[in-house]
Design a protein around this motif. Structure first.
Motif, PDB file in Angstrom:
ATOM      1  N   GLU A 144       0.540  -3.034  15.449  1.00 16.36           N
ATOM      2  CA  GLU A 144       1.135  -1.943  16.199  1.00 16.36           C
ATOM      3  C   GLU A 144       1.894  -1.005  15.269  1.00 16.36           C
ATOM      4  N   ILE A 145       1.912   0.268  15.690  1.00 17.84           N
ATOM      5  CA  ILE A 145       2.629   1.282  14.911  1.00 17.84           C
ATOM      6  C   ILE A 145       4.107   1.170  15.279  1.00 17.84           C
ATOM      7  N   GLN A 146       4.922   1.070  14.250  1.00 19.73           N
ATOM      8  CA  GLN A 146       6.349   0.826  14.443  1.00 19.73           C
ATOM      9  C   GLN A 146       7.120   2.141  14.597  1.00 19.73           C
ATOM     10  N   PHE A 147       8.045   2.117  15.514  1.00 24.69           N
ATOM     11  CA  PHE A 147       8.955   3.270  15.646  1.00 24.69           C
ATOM     12  C   PHE A 147      10.383   2.769  15.664  1.00 24.69           C
TER      13      PHE A 147
ATOM     14  N   ASN B  84       7.247   0.578  19.960  1.00 24.57           N
ATOM     15  CA  ASN B  84       6.047   0.511  19.120  1.00 24.57           C
ATOM     16  C   ASN B  84       4.806   0.778  19.956  1.00 24.57           C
ATOM     17  N   GLN B  85       3.751   1.162  19.291  1.00 23.81           N
ATOM     18  CA  GLN B  85       2.489   1.408  19.968  1.00 23.81           C
ATOM     19  C   GLN B  85       1.463   0.390  19.479  1.00 23.81           C
ATOM     20  N   ILE B  86       1.018  -0.455  20.417  1.00 22.42           N
ATOM     21  CA  ILE B  86       0.067  -1.516  20.051  1.00 22.42           C
ATOM     22  C   ILE B  86      -1.333  -0.913  19.946  1.00 22.42           C
ATOM     23  N   LEU B  87      -1.946  -1.047  18.778  1.00 25.08           N
ATOM     24  CA  LEU B  87      -3.301  -0.541  18.607  1.00 25.08           C
ATOM     25  C   LEU B  87      -4.347  -1.624  18.885  1.00 25.08           C
ATOM     26  N   LEU B  88      -4.016  -2.845  18.563  1.00 27.83           N
ATOM     27  CA  LEU B  88      -5.005  -3.919  18.755  1.00 27.83           C
ATOM     28  C   LEU B  88      -4.255  -5.196  19.131  1.00 27.83           C
TER      29      LEU B  88
END
Lengths: 574, 1077
Positions: A268-271, A417-421
């Motif tokens: 996931e992309i971290q913010f 965060n945005q989970i990609l997979l």
């Protein structure tokens, strides 16, 4: 004597004559003391780590994640629509000048270039003892992973793209074929698998970095694009995946704000919020740093809002499917997100409180008290400024309890965060592979793992949508491939995979699937919701039924990119 | 008396020195021959350099040196033949003597042809030139009182366009030699060589009174000896040297008054109040709210901003020079003081110059020359070009602002200010307050010193070494006091403006070392002139500076300020905090071969290595060749009496330009990006678990890509020229045609993202300049008392961009020109096939008169484009400007913008007229340009009631006020006044603001009187001349602005000819005195 003096003097002058020629070579080589050169910078392990951190950083961009990848994964399926400036996505009229596509392309290739630049520098740092061999391997693995992942999404959305694999390039490379790109993804992921840390050994302080498991996940997905289903299965069955990741027991928790970087998430992309969370913070500053989930909320709550759901998706969930209301929420539904409930529910938002105080009927619940649902059955939330939204909203993107939207103290940009997979997708991918390799029973078992969790234990034996998009009774889904596609939809819609996976399934599959789900036709304007229910008022509330035109399953190569690289060709259909 | 003693002493030692020289020179006496020497003088007793001394009928020969002396080894018998162009050839028989002095008589014709021209690392007779060179002598320079050398060049040299970008003290001048050769900012500056020392950049630290000659090397063949710095031409400046014939003391002084400039006729408070009421009444949306007091225009107090900021200027200039010496030592000492108070409040330029030139003939074979120049400069221009547009914009009343005074400044020293509570004027400041309260310092010290040593190895062969240093030291500071007046009077809290202090120091140290070997020899009909050399130059720049909020009004110490912000470096050359070093290492050679004084061929090559480029890419080689044919020397023309001279020249070659290229641009640079919390950071958070925050880890990425192939810009130039003389040499004509192709501009342009960067600095594009240059000189001594002279230069030029980069057909203006307002970010576009910096905007079709007219156009637009059914804007109404749909798509969009004309003149030139009658002399000097356009931004501002860049209102011109469109005054030129002008775009860049920029200016008019010598003798003075002069007496132009002379802003060819409120010029009235002792 005097002649001697003369001669000495002349000789001295002649010697002088050639002295500037004999200036040392370094006379023309000056040291740059104002800018950081590679030699001056990568002398500590933290700076070498920084080189790889910067590759991750190129994903902290809303135009890339939200307006390109998320739009493509979700608007293309008609599960979700845009309200606002980007409505061209709703009827597939997106063109090559759509600004966010350039960001997708540009940030993608900048990530790739950063990875390409990192390999050599890491190798040098390793040779010089600046980084330990173990750290060098991990960093190299991360760079391969991030390059491969970026090519995965670029090729998934644009088809074949130029393959840039060297640190120095003019950037004028023509497009490779889609298969060539996915072959490269496989190669990069395989290198990464050997170099990355296992999830079990990744220190807690480094959570968020790519792991071996994530690399196997993307390798498998890329193998599927190449139709190497057996190879894909090998990747998916690697213990790095199967032993280190698992489905969370409750579907709702997967996307909860307090479950970021959970055990189901592969990557996931971290913010991380730093600085202002209002308009002057993330978005207008380039969309970096903070995230923007509240763009998917009802205007009635956050005083703006740009995405909303298709009532047909709402209807399609099979009764008992716990995923439904934590995916799409509509008139009369309260939020089931534990985080939002803990914050006080929908009734806790400033816009709702002030609306109720002002006796605005939108904010009065069916019990006459302050509303705690997404509108009511008799008074759906179609939007404040006009009535052009459907009344249904994305509950997967309504989990960060700290946000208030464009109201109150304007906490607009959050840190979720945005989970990609995630592992559920791996299981469904694996099911698809098993079908292709003849193991239908195995496929059914994998689907069952996902469905059982969705239904809180045991899923119904028969897979069947709750209803068709027009409210008519549905029929059981029996075709194994259609079962996988249906599960992709119900499990992964509103995330970053769905349309990618539909297109991957083969030519025409996506268009047929969407047609089947929504009765798509030749219209290109919003149509009234045909299904009985709270939003069945005969008026158009932002639901499009435009059929996916041929060729529009791919995004157009950004026109700017073609202008700057004449070797690029546009996708047919644009 | 002391001076006399000094010379007596010199005389006393002269004898032994000469003897010593003779002894030394005896070494090369051969067994059969004997060594003789002597001096060749003109009738004035001065030594003649370059005279051919030959033993008649043999190949034995030499040339005289700079002081007319020669040495030659001759057979015991024979005849010495002395020949020199413009002089009668004379002979002397060789006898027993060893010294043969001779005086040559001038032939009357072609006297003025004997000019010696500096060609870089040597001189040439003008008649022997193969390249294109324009020369200006001291007498011409002295005719117009100028501040800087560049101004002295204006109109004097064909092909050289000199533009006073504005009239601010100290001169802000653009010099373009043969057009625009670079698209890069600051990429068009010529190279200046002062007394053999080369440097790039402005040279306003040289006192024009010290200049003996200026030679402008124009074609590639002439400039190639300066290789990588030569593409924009080379200006060689030689300062006056000492004399061998005693002492001359000269004093030049002048004092000038400069009138207040022409002012824009803007509204007074009454008219402005009236206009504000009318606009407010017509504004149905109530976009703008008036101050209550504006509603009674008759009660308003006027604030005349132009009157308050413009003033009468004053200039004083004093030069004192002592030049003298003898055969062995010549020195020139000069002192200059220039003090100008500009016509804009707060602007001034002070310059103190000290110079010493010393020539010393140490031995017969050894001589040295030393030049030292020191300059102190103190200059300031707090409110100049870019700011002055405000004077016509500021609302002409301060009423309801400062409760103490509503005047700009009252007699107690209180300053008025605008009402801080009214949004529409609150952001305006009082420029008089700003100029008078802020404290500035801009002090620069320059030192240029070089010394050469030259030895003659044998006849014709010389070796020379030249070393020099160039130091520059700048100290600048700025202090702005805290302004909390609005808090004190309105209780608005906090300071309107914090105090601010900034301080900067720049030091530049440069050394140069050059060595040359030259050979100059005639063999019968063959003559060769050869020079080869090496050069090394190193420049070290140190920068320091920063700014912050000082703790009180007296602290001037950066270590005590809060919010300290140190200067940041930018790759184009600072400022920053640190050091940069630039080096240049070169080899060069030039060979000229002459046959029979008819045919000349020159080959020049320079190889330059520059630290601005990557290892392996540092060296550039710049070869050129030229031929000349002195047709007049051919038999068939020799006897054509009406033609006194005819020569044809042709040259081709390649030269470079590294000027606009910054340091280390070839190198990859890494950056950690901006701060963690901001966009543009390169880091990323890790270690986040659940809802907890992660830890930001910094990132690092390549901010500037490596570009090892980065190279200099290159010019390929062809020149074909002709020199002719008529009327016994009184009329000289020079014509040159050139074809100059420039390529590889260093530009930062958008790049394909696959390269890893969104923009790349790269060598791209090409441009072509072609031109015709014409220079005419006529001098006629009518009789003993009356002399007449005229000089005319004309330059025709065509410029076009010939290529750019893949994917781009044009570039827009880049650089920081301060033109505010909607649509004004782009005002020029340089397209392939078109001239650089063409104005770009909308074509207009007058003003919309009726709603029906707009409705009809909207209907057509709607039919063609349903999603945007408007011809212009939704808000367009009668009285708004009507733009042309140039693309025929039924609409006016950004795509409808077209080229609106070029700022490059079709031709320009200067005309000089001289008369003298008895003791009176008269000079008139005109300068003009023709065929260029000006983008009059100032006019667009004078027609805008809405402020150009923010919420606010501004003043307009009287013309606009009286003639603007109203329902009862259907103007087709002036749009209506409205507050929300931005919504309808009446003031965007359009052909409404394009004007013909042609002008003819009487730059100078001088009348002088020299007091008769019988009077001056009694005063022990050789010469007294008094004169009165006036500059800029009139300008003939159609241009409606204050001054049509507008150049390249910030040295950037893409923003040329934009009148954005430049520092105006005005008339000077000068009284001067020249004294010679």
């Amino acid at each position: 004597m005097k002649i001697l003096t003369y001669k000495i003097a002349i000789l001295a002058l002649l010697v002088c004559l050639f002295m500037p020629i004999s200036c040392t070579k370094s006379f023309l080589t000056q040291t740059n003391t104002f800018q950081s050169t590679a030699a001056g910078t990568f002398t500590t392990s933290s700076s070498v780590v920084g080189l790889v951190n910067a590759i991750y950083d190129s994903y902290q961009n809303a135009d890339l994640l939200k307006k390109s990848m998320w739009y493509y994964a979700n608007f293309q399926t008609h599960d979700w629509f845009n309200y606002g400036a980007d409505i061209v996505w709703n009827n597939y009229q997106i063109n090559s000048n759509f600004g966010a596509l350039s960001t997708f392309w540009n940030n993608g290739y900048i990530a790739i270039a950063r990875a390409n630049a990192a390999f050599g520098i890491i190798a040098t740092a390793k040779a010089q003892g600046v980084v330990t061999p173990a750290l060098a391997d991990r960093l190299t693995g991360e760079a391969y992973f991030l390059r491969g992942m970026t090519y995965y999404y670029l090729a998934g959305a644009f088809g074949g793209v130029p393959l840039e694999l060297n640190a120095i390039t003019s950037g004028l490379t023509p497009r490779s074929t889609q298969d060539q790109v996915f072959t490269q993804v496989v190669a990069d992921m395989q290198k990464a698998e050997g170099l990355l840390l296992s999830k079990t050994t990744l220190p807690a302080s480094e959570l968020g970095r790519a792991t071996k498991g994530a690399a196997y996940g993307y390798e498998g997905a890329a193998q599927m694009w190449l139709k190497n289903y057996a190879a894909a299965l090998t990747a998916f069955n690697n213990p790095e995946l199967t032993a280190n990741y698992h489905l969370l027991p409750n579907f709702v928790t997967v996307h909860e704000f307090d479950h970021q970087n959970n055990d189901e998430s592969l990557f996931e992309i971290q913010f991380d919020v730093q600085g202002s969370q209002s308009w002057d913070g993330g978005w207008q500053n380039g969309g970096e740093v903070a995230w923007i989930d509240d763009f998917s909320w009802p205007e009635e709550v956050d005083n703006f809002g740009y995405d909303y759901g298709n009532p047909g998706l709402y209807l399609s969930y099979q009764p008992g499917d716990t995923r439904k209301l934590v995916t799409i929420i509509g008139p009369g539904d309260s939020s089931l997100s534990p985080g939002i409930i803990k914050r006080g529910g929908i009734r806790s938002y400033p816009e709702v409180i002030s609306g109720f105080a002002a006796n605005n009927p939108k904010y009065i619940g069916s019990d006459g008290k302050i509303i705690n649902t997404v509108g009511t059955l008799t008074n759906p939330w179609y939007g404040v400024s006009d009535q052009l939204r459907s009344g249904y909203y994305c509950a997967k993107k309504w989990r960060d309890p700290t946000l208030t939207g464009n109201s109150g103290n304007q906490v607009i940009f959050g840190s979720q965060n945005q989970i990609l997979l995630r592992y559920a997708e791996i299981l469904l991918d694996r099911a698809e592979c098993k079908i292709h390799t003849g193991d239908v029973a195995g496929a059914m078992a994998d689907i069952a793992l996902v469905r059982n969790r969705a239904f809180g234990g045991t899923a119904p034996a028969v897979m069947q949508d709750g209803a068709n998009y027009d409210g008519s009774p549905s029929t059981p889904i029996t075709d194994p491939m259609q079962m996988v596609l249906s599960e992709y939809r119900h499990e992964l819609t509103g995330e970053y995979s769905l349309f990618f996976n539909l297109r991957r399934a083969g030519p025409g599959v996506a268009a047929a699937f969407i047609h089947n789900a929504y009765g798509t036709d030749g219209t290109s304007t919003p149509q009234p919701n045909p299904a009985p229910g709270p939003t069945h008022d005969g008026k158009a509330h932002g639901v499009w039924r435009t059929a996916l035109p041929a060729g529009r399953d791919l995004l157009p190569i950004p026109q700017v990119a073609i202008g700057l690289n004449p070797n690029l060709t546009q996708n047919p259909g644009y | 008396m002391k001076k006399l003693l000094f010379f007596k002493k010199l005389k006393r030692i002269q004898g032994p020195i000469l003897l010593f020289i003779l002894l030394l020179s005896g070494f090369n006496a051969l067994a059969q021959n004997k060594a003789i020497n002597g001096k060749v003088s003109g009738e004035d007793g001065l030594g003649l350099p370059g005279v051919s001394v030959k033993v008649k009928g043999t190949t034995i020969g030499t040339l005289t040196d700079g002081s007319g002396r020669y040495k030659i080894s001759v057979p015991p018998t024979g005849t010495l033949e002395f020949s020199y162009l413009g002089y009668t050839t004379s002979e002397l028989p060789i006898g027993s003597d060893n010294i043969y002095n001779i005086t040559l008589a001038a032939t009357t014709k072609q006297l003025n042809e004997v000019t010696v021209v500096s060609i870089g690392y040597g001189n040439s007779k003008k008649t022997d030139l193969t390249g294109s060179i324009s020369s200006i002598n001291a007498a011409t320079i002295a005719k117009v009182p100028v501040t800087t050398v560049e101004q002295a060049l204006q109109g004097r040299a064909a092909g050289v366009q000199v533009t006073n970008n504005d009239a601010s003290p100290g001169g802000n001048v653009t010099v373009l030699v043969r057009g625009t050769g670079s698209l890069a900012s600051g990429g068009n500056n010529p190279l200046y060589i002062v007394d053999g020392y080369p440097f790039q950049g402005g040279i306003n630290n040289i006192n024009p009174s010290d200049i003996a000659s200026i030679d402008v090397l124009k074609d590639a063949s002439a400039t190639a000896i300066y290789g990588i710095r030569a593409a924009n031409g080379v200006v060689i400046i030689n300062t006056k040297r000492g004399r061998k014939d005693g002492v001359q003391i000269s004093v030049d002084a002048y004092s000038a008054f400069q009138s207040k400039p022409k002012e824009y006729k803007v509204l007074n408070a009454f008219d402005w109040g009236t206009l504000a009421n009318q606009v407010a009444a017509a504004d149905l949306q109530h976009n703008f709210t008036e101050l209550p007091i504006w509603k009674t225009p008759s009660a308003l107090t006027n604030a005349d901003w132009q009157n308050a900021v413009y003033r009468v200027g004053q200039t004083q200039n004093y030069s004192l020079a002592i030049r003298g010496g003898n055969e062995k030592v010549q020195s020139a000492v000069s002192f200059g003081f220039y003090d100008q108070k500009g016509i804009v409040l707060g602007s001034y330029f002070k310059r103190l110059t000290l110079g010493v030139n010393l020539d010393y003939q140490a031995k017969s074979w050894l001589k040295s020359a030393t030049n030292v120049k020191y300059t102190y400069q103190d200059a300031n221009n707090p409110f100049g070009t870019g700011s002055l547009v405000q004077l016509s914009q500021l609302v002409p009343t301060l009423d309801s602002g400062n409760k103490v005074t509503n005047l700009i400044k009252d007699n107690k020293g209180n300053y008025g200010f605008y009402n801080p509570q009214n949004t529409y004027v609150a952001k305006y400041g009082n420029p008089v307050f700003t100029i008078e309260q802020n404290q500035y310092q801009n002090i620069t010290n320059f030192l240029l010193a070089n010394s050469s040593l030259e030895a003659t190895i044998f006849d014709g062969l010389k070796v020379r070494t030249n070393a020099g240093v160039n130091l520059s030291q700048y100290s600048g500071s700025f202090y702005q006091p805290q302004d909390d007046r609005s808090d004190q009077q309105y209780g608005l809290g906090g300071a309107t403006q914090n105090a601010f202090y900034s301080q900067h120091l720049y030091n530049s140290f440069e050394w140069l070392w050059e060595n040359t070997l030259s050979y100059d020899k005639q063999f019968g009909k063959h003559a060769i002139n050869f020079i080869a050399g090496v050069s090394a130059q190193k420049t070290t720049n140190d920068f320091m500076g920063g700014s912050g909020i000082p703790p009180n009004s007296s602290i001037r110490d950066l270590s005590q300020v809060s919010n300290l912000k140190l200067d940041g470096y930018n790759s184009s050359g600072g400022p920053g905090n640190g050091q940069t070093i630039t080096t240049l290492e070169s080899q060069f050679a030039r060979l000229t071969y002459k046959y029979g004084d008819k045919y000349l061929i020159t080959g020049t090559v320079r190889r330059d290595g520059s630290s601005k480029f990557d290892v392996g890419h540092q060296y550039g080689v710049f070869p050129t060749g030229a031929v000349a044919w002195k047709a007049k020397e051919e038999n068939f023309l020799k006897d054509v009496n009406w033609l006194n001279d005819l020569k044809f020249r042709g040259s081709y070659g390649k030269v470079g330009n590294q000027g606009p290229i910054g340091l280390y641009q070839y190198q990859a640079a890494f950056s950690t990006g901006s701060a963690p919390a901001t966009s543009g950071n390169l880091g990323y958070p890790f270690g986040k678990n659940g809802s907890g925050n992660g830890t930001y880890q910094p990132g690092d990425a390549e901010a500037q890509p490596a570009n090892p192939n980065l190279r200099w810009e290159t010019d390929y130039q062809t020149d074909i020229g002709m020199d002719a003389a008529f009327l016994k040499g009184e009329l000289n004509v020079t014509v040159d045609y050139y074809h100059r192709k420039s390529k590889d501009f260093l530009l930062n342009l958008a790049a394909p993202a696959q390269s890893g960067h969104l923009s790349l600095t790269q060598n791209v594009g090409s441009m072509l300049n072609t031109g015709l240059e014409f220079a005419l000189n006529y001098n006629h001594q009518v009789n003993k008392d009356f002399h007449f002279g005229t000089a005319l230069t004309l330059s025709f030029i065509k410029n076009k961009l010939t290529s750019l980069i893949s994917g781009a057909n044009f570039v827009t203006n880049f650089g920081g020109l301060s033109v505010a307002g909607i649509g004004w970010s782009t005002f020029t576009e340089t397209n392939i096939g078109q001239p650089v910096g063409e104005f770009y905007g909308y074509k207009t079709n007058g003003i919309f008169q009726t709603q029906a007219q707009i409705d009809a156009l909207n209907a057509t637009a709607a039919a063609k484009n349903p999603s945007n059914p408007y011809y212009q804007f939704a808000a367009t109404a009668p009285g708004d400007r009507y733009f042309v749909d140039t693309k025929g798509d039924g609409q006016v969009t950004t795509n409808s913008q077209v080229s609106l004309g070029s700022p490059i003149p079709k031709f320009f030139g200067g005309l000089n007229l001289d008369f003298s009658y008895k003791n009176w002399d008269f000079n008139a000097y005109f300068y003009g340009v023709y065929g260029n356009k000006i983008l009059n931004y100032e006019e667009s501002s004078l027609e805008s009631f809405q402020n150009r860049s923010f919420v606010g209102v501004e003043n307009v011109s009287q013309d606009y006020f009286k003639n603007r469109w109203t329902s009862t005054n259907p103007s087709n030129k002036y749009a209506q006044a409205k507050y929300n002008d931005d919504a309808v775009g009446s003031n965007v860049p359009s052909d409404r603001w394009i004007e013909d920029g042609s002008f003819l200016k009487l730059k100078n008019l001088t009348i002088g009187y020299t007091i008769p010598t019988d009077v001056t003798k009694k005063l022990f003075v050789k010469k007294i001349r008094i004169y009165g002069a006036t500059q800029n007496l009139f300008t003939i132009t159609k241009y409606s602005g204050l001054d049509p002379e507008i150049g390249l802003q910030n040295g950037n060819a893409t923003q040329n000819g934009v009148d954005s409120g430049t520092y105006p010029s005005s008339k000077y009235y000068t009284i001067g005195l020249n004294l010679t002792f």
